[in-house]
Scaffold this motif. Structure first.
Motif, short mmCIF file in Angstrom:
data_model
loop_
_atom_site.label_atom_id
_atom_site.label_comp_id
_atom_site.label_asym_id
_atom_site.label_seq_id
_atom_site.Cartn_x
_atom_site.Cartn_y
_atom_site.Cartn_z
N UNK A 70 0.81 -1.21 0.00
CA UNK A 70 0.00 0.00 0.00
C UNK A 70 0.85 1.26 0.00
N UNK A 71 0.21 2.37 -0.31
CA UNK A 71 0.89 3.67 -0.30
C UNK A 71 0.69 4.35 1.04
N UNK A 72 1.69 5.09 1.47
CA UNK A 72 1.53 5.88 2.68
C UNK A 72 0.69 7.11 2.35
N UNK A 73 0.29 7.85 3.37
CA UNK A 73 -0.52 9.05 3.15
C UNK A 73 0.25 10.08 2.34
N UNK A 74 1.55 10.24 2.64
CA UNK A 74 2.36 11.21 1.90
C UNK A 74 2.51 10.80 0.44
N UNK A 75 2.71 9.51 0.19
CA UNK A 75 2.83 9.04 -1.19
C UNK A 75 1.52 9.23 -1.95
N UNK A 108 -0.85 11.52 -1.34
CA UNK A 108 -1.03 12.95 -1.62
C UNK A 108 -0.09 13.41 -2.73
N UNK A 109 1.13 12.91 -2.71
CA UNK A 109 2.07 13.29 -3.76
C UNK A 109 1.62 12.81 -5.12
N UNK A 110 1.13 11.59 -5.19
CA UNK A 110 0.75 10.99 -6.46
C UNK A 110 -0.55 11.58 -7.01
N UNK A 129 1.42 15.80 -7.87
CA UNK A 129 1.86 15.52 -9.24
C UNK A 129 0.94 16.17 -10.28
N UNK A 130 -0.40 16.04 -10.19
CA UNK A 130 -1.24 16.72 -11.18
C UNK A 130 -1.12 18.25 -11.13
N UNK A 131 -1.01 18.81 -9.93
CA UNK A 131 -0.85 20.26 -9.84
C UNK A 131 0.49 20.67 -10.46
N UNK A 132 1.53 19.92 -10.19
CA UNK A 132 2.84 20.22 -10.77
C UNK A 132 2.83 20.13 -12.28
#
Length: 80
Positions: free
Chosen positions: A41-46, A48-50, A54-57
């Motif tokens: 699974x992904x962590x909360x930080x991962x 949010x980043x994904x 990433x889409x905002x960037x």
């Protein structure tokens, strides 16, 4: 669009959404399929980043490239 049509469109949209929610079956997600091999699974930080950063960037990079590479001769805000 008059009020009656807007009300009808809202009722159709709400009814369609409700039916889709009722017909979906998230309980079936608990049962594993043959050959199912989920990864870690992904962590909360991962997460949010994904799905947020990433889409905002990407949006900012594309918007910046469009603004920098725009080679129009007209001043901004004025149309020909």
């Amino acid at each position: 669009m008059d009020k009656k049509n807007a009300l009808r469109a809202g009722a159709v949209a709400a009814g369609t959404t409700l039916m889709m929610l009722l017909m979906s079956s998230p309980a079936l997600a608990v049962m594993r399929d043959d050959g199912d091999d989920p990864g870690p699974g992904l962590s909360a930080a991962e997460t949010l980043g994904l799905f947020v950063a990433a889409p905002i960037g990407l949006f900012l990079i594309i918007a910046g490239l469009v603004m920098v590479l725009d080679k129009s001769d007209r001043p901004s805000g004025k149309r020909a």
